[in-house]
Design a protein around this motif. Structure first.
Motif, mmCIF file in Angstrom:
data_model
loop_
_atom_site.group_PDB
_atom_site.id
_atom_site.type_symbol
_atom_site.label_atom_id
_atom_site.label_comp_id
_atom_site.label_asym_id
_atom_site.label_seq_id
_atom_site.Cartn_x
_atom_site.Cartn_y
_atom_site.Cartn_z
ATOM 1 N N GLY A 1 0.783 -1.229 0.000
ATOM 2 C CA GLY A 1 0.000 0.000 0.000
ATOM 3 C C GLY A 1 0.815 1.278 0.000
ATOM 4 O O GLY A 1 0.248 2.367 0.105
ATOM 5 N N ALA A 2 2.135 1.170 -0.115
ATOM 6 C CA ALA A 2 2.993 2.356 -0.081
ATOM 7 C C ALA A 2 3.083 3.006 -1.461
ATOM 8 O O ALA A 2 2.854 2.356 -2.484
ATOM 9 N N GLU A 3 3.423 4.284 -1.484
ATOM 10 C CA GLU A 3 3.502 5.032 -2.734
ATOM 11 C C GLU A 3 4.914 4.938 -3.314
ATOM 12 O O GLU A 3 5.653 5.920 -3.420
ATOM 13 N N HIS A 4 5.294 3.726 -3.717
ATOM 14 C CA HIS A 4 6.574 3.521 -4.381
ATOM 15 C C HIS A 4 6.514 4.103 -5.798
ATOM 16 O O HIS A 4 5.446 4.178 -6.413
ATOM 17 N N LEU A 5 7.678 4.427 -6.327
ATOM 18 C CA LEU A 5 7.765 5.133 -7.603
ATOM 19 C C LEU A 5 8.832 4.479 -8.472
ATOM 20 O O LEU A 5 9.912 4.134 -7.987
ATOM 21 N N ALA A 6 8.544 4.315 -9.756
ATOM 22 C CA ALA A 6 9.567 3.874 -10.716
ATOM 23 C C ALA A 6 10.007 5.079 -11.540
ATOM 24 O O ALA A 6 9.169 5.867 -11.997
ATOM 25 N N VAL A 7 11.306 5.206 -11.729
ATOM 26 C CA VAL A 7 11.870 6.276 -12.556
ATOM 27 C C VAL A 7 12.453 5.609 -13.802
ATOM 28 O O VAL A 7 13.438 4.872 -13.723
ATOM 29 N N ARG A 8 11.812 5.842 -14.938
ATOM 30 C CA ARG A 8 12.280 5.273 -16.208
ATOM 31 C C ARG A 8 13.308 6.211 -16.807
ATOM 32 O O ARG A 8 13.039 7.398 -17.021
ATOM 33 N N LEU A 9 14.490 5.681 -17.074
ATOM 34 C CA LEU A 9 15.613 6.491 -17.539
ATOM 35 C C LEU A 9 16.189 5.878 -18.807
ATOM 36 O O LEU A 9 16.324 4.644 -18.913
ATOM 37 N N GLY A 10 16.561 6.734 -19.773
ATOM 38 C CA GLY A 10 17.065 6.213 -21.027
ATOM 39 C C GLY A 10 15.975 5.438 -21.748
ATOM 40 O O GLY A 10 14.786 5.746 -21.631
ATOM 41 N N ASP A 11 16.383 4.399 -22.472
ATOM 42 C CA ASP A 11 15.427 3.577 -23.218
ATOM 43 C C ASP A 11 15.591 2.122 -22.815
ATOM 44 O O ASP A 11 16.368 1.382 -23.422
ATOM 45 N N PRO A 12 14.895 1.686 -21.778
ATOM 46 C CA PRO A 12 15.037 0.295 -21.327
ATOM 47 C C PRO A 12 14.698 -0.724 -22.400
ATOM 48 O O PRO A 12 15.254 -1.821 -22.419
ATOM 49 N N ASP A 13 13.793 -0.366 -23.314
ATOM 50 C CA ASP A 13 13.378 -1.314 -24.341
ATOM 51 C C ASP A 13 14.492 -1.612 -25.342
ATOM 52 O O ASP A 13 14.489 -2.671 -25.975
ATOM 53 N N GLN A 14 15.419 -0.686 -25.473
ATOM 54 C CA GLN A 14 16.526 -0.883 -26.401
ATOM 55 C C GLN A 14 17.775 -1.462 -25.744
ATOM 56 O O GLN A 14 18.723 -1.844 -26.437
ATOM 57 N N ALA A 15 17.782 -1.527 -24.424
ATOM 58 C CA ALA A 15 18.942 -2.075 -23.709
ATOM 59 C C ALA A 15 18.943 -3.598 -23.824
ATOM 60 O O ALA A 15 17.899 -4.246 -23.732
ATOM 61 N N GLU A 16 20.122 -4.162 -24.032
ATOM 62 C CA GLU A 16 20.226 -5.623 -24.081
ATOM 63 C C GLU A 16 19.686 -6.224 -22.784
ATOM 64 O O GLU A 16 18.915 -7.187 -22.790
ATOM 65 N N THR A 17 20.122 -5.656 -21.666
ATOM 66 C CA THR A 17 19.587 -5.998 -20.354
ATOM 67 C C THR A 17 19.435 -4.693 -19.589
ATOM 68 O O THR A 17 20.437 -4.009 -19.343
ATOM 69 N N PRO A 18 18.233 -4.286 -19.218
ATOM 70 C CA PRO A 18 18.077 -3.008 -18.518
ATOM 71 C C PRO A 18 18.784 -3.027 -17.163
ATOM 72 O O PRO A 18 18.873 -4.069 -16.506
ATOM 73 N N LEU A 19 19.279 -1.870 -16.770
ATOM 74 C CA LEU A 19 19.923 -1.697 -15.474
ATOM 75 C C LEU A 19 18.875 -1.184 -14.495
ATOM 76 O O LEU A 19 18.147 -0.225 -14.796
ATOM 77 N N VAL A 20 18.777 -1.815 -13.330
ATOM 78 C CA VAL A 20 17.747 -1.475 -12.349
ATOM 79 C C VAL A 20 18.387 -1.275 -10.987
ATOM 80 O O VAL A 20 19.264 -2.048 -10.582
ATOM 81 N N ARG A 21 17.963 -0.234 -10.292
ATOM 82 C CA ARG A 21 18.372 -0.041 -8.900
ATOM 83 C C ARG A 21 17.146 0.054 -8.023
ATOM 84 O O ARG A 21 16.177 0.758 -8.347
ATOM 85 N N LEU A 22 17.165 -0.659 -6.907
ATOM 86 C CA LEU A 22 16.163 -0.504 -5.855
ATOM 87 C C LEU A 22 16.754 0.456 -4.830
ATOM 88 O O LEU A 22 17.694 0.112 -4.115
ATOM 89 N N HIS A 23 16.237 1.670 -4.793
ATOM 90 C CA HIS A 23 16.779 2.689 -3.894
ATOM 91 C C HIS A 23 15.767 2.968 -2.799
ATOM 92 O O HIS A 23 14.658 3.444 -3.057
ATOM 93 N N SER A 24 16.138 2.658 -1.563
ATOM 94 C CA SER A 24 15.257 2.924 -0.429
ATOM 95 C C SER A 24 15.321 4.397 -0.050
ATOM 96 O O SER A 24 16.408 4.966 0.085
ATOM 97 N N GLU A 25 14.160 4.995 0.111
ATOM 98 C CA GLU A 25 14.063 6.406 0.458
ATOM 99 C C GLU A 25 14.948 6.741 1.657
ATOM 100 O O GLU A 25 14.976 6.013 2.653
ATOM 101 N N CYS A 26 15.687 7.840 1.545
ATOM 102 C CA CYS A 26 16.517 8.333 2.648
ATOM 103 C C CYS A 26 16.386 9.850 2.660
ATOM 104 O O CYS A 26 17.154 10.547 1.999
ATOM 105 N N LEU A 27 15.407 10.349 3.381
ATOM 106 C CA LEU A 27 15.137 11.781 3.383
ATOM 107 C C LEU A 27 16.372 12.579 3.781
ATOM 108 O O LEU A 27 16.685 13.612 3.173
ATOM 109 N N THR A 28 17.079 12.114 4.796
ATOM 110 C CA THR A 28 18.199 12.889 5.318
ATOM 111 C C THR A 28 19.288 13.092 4.270
ATOM 112 O O THR A 28 19.876 14.173 4.179
ATOM 113 N N ALA A 29 19.543 12.075 3.453
ATOM 114 C CA ALA A 29 20.594 12.182 2.440
ATOM 115 C C ALA A 29 20.053 12.635 1.093
ATOM 116 O O ALA A 29 20.626 13.511 0.444
ATOM 117 N N ASP A 30 18.927 12.038 0.657
ATOM 118 C CA ASP A 30 18.409 12.338 -0.675
ATOM 119 C C ASP A 30 17.957 13.783 -0.796
ATOM 120 O O ASP A 30 18.090 14.399 -1.861
#
Length: 214
Positions: A43-72
């Motif tokens: 039920g959380a408001e997670h967000l995906a950020v699409r960068l570049g063109d994943p459809d054209q990448a041989e294998t898309p690069l993905v990062r799971l980044h946990s929210e860090c208000l203090t640093a981000d």
């Protein structure tokens, strides 16, 4: 038990997709697509950020980044989250892929608890011991919602940008096919060196300690 033996993960669906220009304090800029979802299990408001063109990448690069208000947001140097976020956006944009911004502040314990843990760290405990002293899990994150997001985005194979072996292990357990785990850079400061060492020694993060000269 294999994934096929388990209760299937419920499907999520894309809710909204909108183009947003990203601008960073060091001058780097890139256009991104921010994606929201219906049906995430927590039920959380997670967000995906699409960068570049994943459809054209041989294998898309993905990062799971946990929210860090203090640093981000505020640029705290107590951890390496802010620099990792900045690095990930550029690396994913160059190759094509997704940054999943997960609302899991403090490795899942929440912002107020994280700041309570900071106070204990100032008394000498490391990041994991401080959580435990508060009666909280060392790492309470669950990546089921991330697996749902990837499925909704049509990602069938990926390279995971992460130093954390638990992220890859959890995703594979959830049936997400990971070709490779790609470490991030080393973002050491005088303020976060003890934190980074704890991640390496306690949870086997792949951070090159030889580069972390004190």
């Amino acid at each position: 038990m294999t994934q096929s033996d388990k209760t299937p993960i419920p499907a999520a669906a894309v809710r909204t997709s909108v183009r947003v220009p990203l601008r960073f304090g060091d001058g780097y800029s890139v256009d991104a697509e921010l994606v929201t979802f219906h049906g995430l299990v927590d039920g959380a408001e997670h967000l995906a950020v699409r960068l570049g063109d994943p459809d054209q990448a041989e294998t898309p690069l993905v990062r799971l980044h946990s929210e860090c208000l203090t640093a981000d947001v505020f640029g705290s140097a107590r951890c390496d989250c802010g620099p990792q976020l900045r690095e990930a956006v550029e690396r994913i944009a160059e190759r094509g892929g997704y940054l999943l911004y997960l609302r899991q502040e403090g490795r899942g314990i929440g912002l107020y608890n994280k700041l309570d843990a900071y106070a204990l760290q100032d008394q000498g405990l490391d990041t994991y011991a401080a959580n435990a002293a508060l009666g909280l899990p060392e790492d309470g994150r669950d990546y089921t919602a991330a697996a749902q997001m990837l499925a909704a985005l049509g990602v069938t194979r990926l390279d995971l940008l992460s130093n954390n072996p638990d992220k890859a292990a959890q995703l594979r357990e959830l049936g997400v096919p990971i070709r490779d785990r790609v470490p991030t850079g080393v973002h050491a400061t005088a303020h976060n060196l003890r934190y980074l060492r704890a991640k390496v020694e306690h949870t086997q993060h792949t951070i090159a300690l030889a580069e972390l000269a004190s």
